[in-house]
Motif scaffolding. Structure first.
Motif, mmCIF file in Angstrom:
data_model
loop_
_atom_site.group_PDB
_atom_site.id
_atom_site.type_symbol
_atom_site.label_atom_id
_atom_site.label_comp_id
_atom_site.label_asym_id
_atom_site.label_seq_id
_atom_site.Cartn_x
_atom_site.Cartn_y
_atom_site.Cartn_z
ATOM 1 N N TYR A 39 0.866 -1.180 0.000
ATOM 2 C CA TYR A 39 0.000 0.000 0.000
ATOM 3 C C TYR A 39 0.901 1.228 0.000
ATOM 4 O O TYR A 39 2.014 1.195 0.542
ATOM 5 C CB TYR A 39 -0.922 0.017 1.228
ATOM 6 C CG TYR A 39 -1.856 -1.168 1.276
ATOM 7 C CD1 TYR A 39 -3.043 -1.172 0.545
ATOM 8 C CD2 TYR A 39 -1.527 -2.294 2.024
ATOM 9 C CE1 TYR A 39 -3.885 -2.271 0.562
ATOM 10 C CE2 TYR A 39 -2.368 -3.400 2.050
ATOM 11 C CZ TYR A 39 -3.539 -3.388 1.306
ATOM 12 O OH TYR A 39 -4.370 -4.485 1.314
ATOM 13 N N LEU A 40 0.439 2.313 -0.580
ATOM 14 C CA LEU A 40 1.278 3.500 -0.684
ATOM 15 C C LEU A 40 1.594 4.104 0.676
ATOM 16 O O LEU A 40 2.584 4.823 0.824
ATOM 17 C CB LEU A 40 0.609 4.541 -1.582
ATOM 18 C CG LEU A 40 0.394 4.107 -3.040
ATOM 19 C CD1 LEU A 40 -0.261 5.245 -3.834
ATOM 20 C CD2 LEU A 40 1.711 3.689 -3.690
ATOM 21 N N ASP A 41 0.767 3.807 1.686
ATOM 22 C CA ASP A 41 1.025 4.302 3.027
ATOM 23 C C ASP A 41 1.344 3.164 3.998
ATOM 24 O O ASP A 41 1.100 3.271 5.209
ATOM 25 C CB ASP A 41 -0.171 5.102 3.549
ATOM 26 C CG ASP A 41 -1.456 4.271 3.587
ATOM 27 O OD1 ASP A 41 -1.454 3.137 3.049
ATOM 28 O OD2 ASP A 41 -2.462 4.764 4.150
ATOM 29 N N ALA A 42 1.893 2.065 3.478
ATOM 30 C CA ALA A 42 2.199 0.906 4.323
ATOM 31 C C ALA A 42 3.172 1.298 5.437
ATOM 32 O O ALA A 42 4.148 2.013 5.194
ATOM 33 C CB ALA A 42 2.795 -0.219 3.480
ATOM 34 N N PRO A 43 2.944 0.853 6.662
ATOM 35 C CA PRO A 43 3.833 1.214 7.768
ATOM 36 C C PRO A 43 5.163 0.467 7.707
ATOM 37 O O PRO A 43 5.258 -0.602 7.109
ATOM 38 C CB PRO A 43 3.037 0.794 9.002
ATOM 39 C CG PRO A 43 2.193 -0.350 8.520
ATOM 40 C CD PRO A 43 1.821 0.004 7.097
ATOM 41 N N ILE A 44 6.169 1.051 8.322
ATOM 42 C CA ILE A 44 7.458 0.383 8.498
ATOM 43 C C ILE A 44 7.376 -0.425 9.785
ATOM 44 O O ILE A 44 7.069 0.112 10.855
ATOM 45 C CB ILE A 44 8.607 1.404 8.565
ATOM 46 C CG1 ILE A 44 8.726 2.132 7.227
ATOM 47 C CG2 ILE A 44 9.920 0.727 8.929
ATOM 48 C CD1 ILE A 44 9.656 3.318 7.246
ATOM 49 N N LYS A 45 7.640 -1.718 9.689
ATOM 50 C CA LYS A 45 7.490 -2.602 10.844
ATOM 51 C C LYS A 45 8.829 -3.247 11.221
ATOM 52 O O LYS A 45 9.717 -3.399 10.392
ATOM 53 C CB LYS A 45 6.458 -3.691 10.532
ATOM 54 C CG LYS A 45 5.062 -3.166 10.228
ATOM 55 C CD LYS A 45 4.084 -4.286 9.950
ATOM 56 C CE LYS A 45 4.361 -5.015 8.658
ATOM 57 N NZ LYS A 45 3.344 -6.034 8.337
ATOM 58 N N ASN A 46 8.934 -3.627 12.474
ATOM 59 C CA ASN A 46 10.063 -4.419 12.970
ATOM 60 C C ASN A 46 11.425 -3.827 12.624
ATOM 61 O O ASN A 46 12.305 -4.519 12.116
ATOM 62 C CB ASN A 46 9.979 -5.857 12.435
ATOM 63 C CG ASN A 46 8.729 -6.582 12.880
ATOM 64 O OD1 ASN A 46 8.291 -6.418 14.012
ATOM 65 N ND2 ASN A 46 8.148 -7.360 11.990
#
Length: 379
Positions: free
Chosen positions: A288-295
């Protein structure tokens, strides 16, 4: 552990200095010229270009039933997000007067079911690249999906290699190729033809001068760095000799390894008896264009067997093997940073062979991180 993240102000100052020696964007076609050996290129990870119409669904249900959900998702990502990624990649290439774009494999999803459908998928991807009017070469490494499915290997030989011949502006007979630009040497490695590729590499790397920057470009990583720690080159126990040869060659030549396959972002320094090398992992399948940064993990303490917990449901049968691989690798890791996101990157080589990279999450125009790669050899 020192951090390589910078403020926006620092980044803009750095970018101004890095591009000062380059001519203005748009003044040249194909590969731009410069007064010295400084240049830039755009680095892209896996793309998995796909449309549902590219697949024989009966073939999928029979041969790859577990991949149907993935194909549906990659088709959505292609439809919703790929155009934006191509747009920002072109903007970045123009802003830095990039010499070329380098894509690290799995540019298509494959698994089409026939040679005709595989041809359609690959040709449509090439047409997509052509429509961008990048006005510079688009280099693509071989990924496993690019050669998977009925007819895919034939299509790679008959369509992909001639396409890459045009991009490299020289005859291309296989996925193993050398590309030399200014003061840098790029070894494009076919990691799916392991024995022959290592023989090729041992000869090709002899041409590398220690005064040159060396990029080793491989779809599958050399160094494991996340839960799928058994997804790297020469992973099988009977390949230990080949793995040692590869590691020592990369260390001796202070290689910068560019890799994909895992759809994650990572920066790793790995020591060998012959020296150290740096590996960058990148994915460009933006969910997604606003996908979160995880881990987001930083530091040597983060590199340990508990990385398998990042994907607790992945391959329970191989859990202990993956832990053991991480335990064996840990003593050789000198720098480690990891985050779960996809995006794109811009790489800069200056006239003194300093290599820096900006990594962008999703299609952001402000970098997630700016890294001076050449400093990481001494981490």
């Amino acid at each position: 552990m020192k951090s390589f993240h910078i403020t926006r102000r620092m980044f803009l100052q750095y970018l101004s200095m890095a591009t000062a020696a380059l001519p203005a964007a748009g003044l040249a076609k194909r590969i731009p010229t410069a007064r010295d050996n400084s240049f830039s290129f755009v680095f892209l990870g896996d793309l998995h270009f796909d449309k549902l119409m590219h697949h024989d669904m009966n073939y999928l249900k029979e041969k790859y039933p577990n991949d149907i959900r993935q194909i549906d998702n990659y088709s959505r990502i292609t439809r919703e997000n790929l155009a934006d990624l191509m747009r920002v990649s072109k903007e970045r290439a123009n802003d830095t007067n990039a010499a070329f774009l380098l894509q690290i494999g799995d540019f298509v999803e494959g698994l089409c079911g026939s040679k005709e459908l595989a041809s359609t998928q690959v040709n449509e991807f090439i047409q997509l690249v052509d429509r961008q009017q990048f006005d510079r070469p688009f280099l693509a490494i071989k990924g496993n999906h690019d050669i998977t499915g009925a007819g895919a290997k034939e299509v790679y030989q008959e369509i992909v290699l001639p396409w890459q011949s045009r991009q490299l502006e020289k005859p291309v007979q296989s996925a193993n190729n050398v590309y030399v630009y200014k003061g840098a040497r790029f070894l494009l490695f076919d990691c799916f033809n392991e024995k022959e590729s290592l023989v090729w590499l041992k000869e090709a790397i002899k041409e590398h001068k220690k005064s040159e920057v060396l990029f080793f470009c491989t779809h599958v990583p050399v160094v494991p760095y996340d839960a799928r720690s058994n997804w790297h080159i020469y992973v099988h126990p009977d390949q230990a000799g080949e793995r040692d040869e590869l590691l020592n060659l990369l260390g001796e030549h202070k290689a910068i390894v560019l890799s994909g396959h895992l759809h994650k972002t990572s920066i790793v320094t790995r020591s060998t008896p012959s020296g150290s090398f740096v590996q960058i992992g990148l994915g460009s399948v933006i969910p997604y264009l606003d996908a979160p940064i995880k881990n987001h993990l930083v530091g040597l303490d983060a590199y340990r067997e508990s990385l398998v917990e990042l994907e607790p449901n992945f391959s329970p049968a191989s859990l202990e093997l993956r832990k053991e691989i991480l335990r064996q690798e840990k003593p050789h890791i000198r720098h480690y940073e990891y985050a779960d996101f996809c995006g794109y990157s811009s790489v800069h080589v200056d006239g003194r062979n300093n290599v820096t990279m900006e990594i962008y999450a999703n299609v952001d125009k402000t970098p997630w991180a700016a890294v001076k790669i050449t400093d990481l050899f001494d981490s």
